[in-house]
Design an enzyme around this catalytic site. Sequence first.
Site, PDB file in Angstrom:
ATOM      1  N   GLU A 290       1.104  -0.778   0.129  1.00  0.00           N
ATOM      2  CA  GLU A 290      -0.448   0.041   0.146  1.00  0.00           C
ATOM      3  C   GLU A 290       0.809   1.373   0.143  1.00  0.00           C
ATOM      4  O   GLU A 290       1.064   1.780   0.712  1.00  0.00           O
ATOM      5  CB  GLU A 290      -1.443  -0.084   1.433  1.00  0.00           C
ATOM      6  CG  GLU A 290      -2.218  -0.516   1.240  1.00  0.00           C
ATOM      7  CD  GLU A 290      -3.183  -0.578   2.003  1.00  0.00           C
ATOM      8  OE1 GLU A 290      -2.771  -0.290   2.852  1.00  0.00           O
ATOM      9  OE2 GLU A 290      -4.449  -1.260   2.226  1.00  0.00           O
ATOM     10  N   GLU A 382      -6.453  -7.234  -0.940  1.00  0.00           N
ATOM     11  CA  GLU A 382      -6.157  -6.824   0.152  1.00  0.00           C
ATOM     12  C   GLU A 382      -8.165  -6.052   0.145  1.00  0.00           C
ATOM     13  O   GLU A 382      -8.382  -5.186  -0.473  1.00  0.00           O
ATOM     14  CB  GLU A 382      -5.681  -6.545   1.188  1.00  0.00           C
ATOM     15  CG  GLU A 382      -5.841  -6.262   2.595  1.00  0.00           C
ATOM     16  CD  GLU A 382      -4.886  -5.236   2.983  1.00  0.00           C
ATOM     17  OE1 GLU A 382      -3.664  -6.264   3.023  1.00  0.00           O
ATOM     18  OE2 GLU A 382      -4.925  -4.677   3.828  1.00  0.00           O
TER      19      GLU A 382
END
Length: 464
Positions: A290, A382
């Site tokens: 991320e 995710e």
Amino acid sequence: MRRFMALLAACATMLGLMALAGPAASAATGCRVDYTVTNQWQGGFQAGVKITNLGDTVRGWTLQFTLPDAGQKVVQGWSAAWSQSESTVTVAGADWNGTLATGASADTGFVGSFTGANPKPTAFTLNGVACTGSVDDGGSTPPPSDGGGTPTGTPVGVNGQLHVCGVHLCNQYNHPIQLRGMSTHGIQWFSQCYNAASLDALATDWKADLLRIAMYVQEDGYETDPAGFTSRVNGLVDMAEARGMYALIDFHTLTPGDPNYNLDRAKTFFASVAARNAAKKNVIYEIANEPNGVSWAAIKNYAEQVIPVIRAADPDAVVIVGTRGWSSLGVSDGSNESEIVNNPVNAANIMYTFHFYAASHKDNYRATVSRAASQLPLFVTEFGTVSATGGGAVDQASSTAWLDLLDQLKISYANWTYSDAPEGSAALKPGTCGGSDYGGSAVLTESGALVKSRISTPDDFPTG
């Protein structure tokens, strides 16, 4: 993931468990070892080793056993430190499972090789005490496989080596497919959740296609023990392969948010795992979890340096690139997919990451995915059913809307998390990973029940 409070709680829990272990090993007074060959192929096999303490609490355990054939070798072990000297194998408990209370068990395992016969091991001892138990050599006939250790009829057995075609993830028959599976939590905190029993349940009870292996780089992760974490990742890749699941190797960068901070670590790690797993059909590489607080240009620069390292060893595997704003295609930073469409990564056979948390990310995020999916190959590596903190209540309506959209667009996904973490996003109830029962509805949280109901429906893998 923005789950700092949950991570701090998990760290505190694990530090407490480590404090219980103490510095010195204690004697064992009784033990049982169950050794089971779970998969076998030409020249190789995988075995599970379950150690049960039948006496007083043992703090710091070491298991030893003998491989009776000189051609038998331990190639890769997990959930403990494995070593071999001639025919003697030594297995030492890790920090998180080194203490065994009365009746408690530790699940470990290894991949082995053999050149002649593959006879049963003998003489199991725990801290020098002989153990009772059972040895199952898996039978004389290995399970059907594709010739590389992958059981037939499984997601990997059917789809084989994946690749990107257009904006889709495609199988060996060049048809678009959707993979549905689960992500681990950080393996530095919840490694006890990933053993033979839990992955058997994921593959057979959940009918999952995919295991995402979340290897944090910071937060007590890879940077503290590169060799140890690389070994653990490889062990989970093997365990997924033995069950016919794809393994998504996640270089879980979070803090700091610029992936270039870990560029050298990424090159070292991916050079190692790509060389080791290049012959496997089940491996997908996610090179930055991320990215946050960083421009798309910086992310692109990182990707264009790491991808060639992977390609040098493994030219065929799919590589997934993180996106801006915690892998939101830039939406969480006030941008959108256009910056990627106008300036894509200069590499083939790649996809782009999108993450969402259903209670926090709703219509405007779904609109972006709907629009971007016609121009970019997307993979939701995710997602959560709760808020972006990883906690709070499950948002059933938003989660369902998201999963319906991903099914419609044939976008693959992994849910956060297959763990018993004390947070709303966990699929397993607290305490589950301390036992051996991972199957059935009794161990599932509300999030786990919702996600399992979607993952366990029949796959649609076209082969014609």
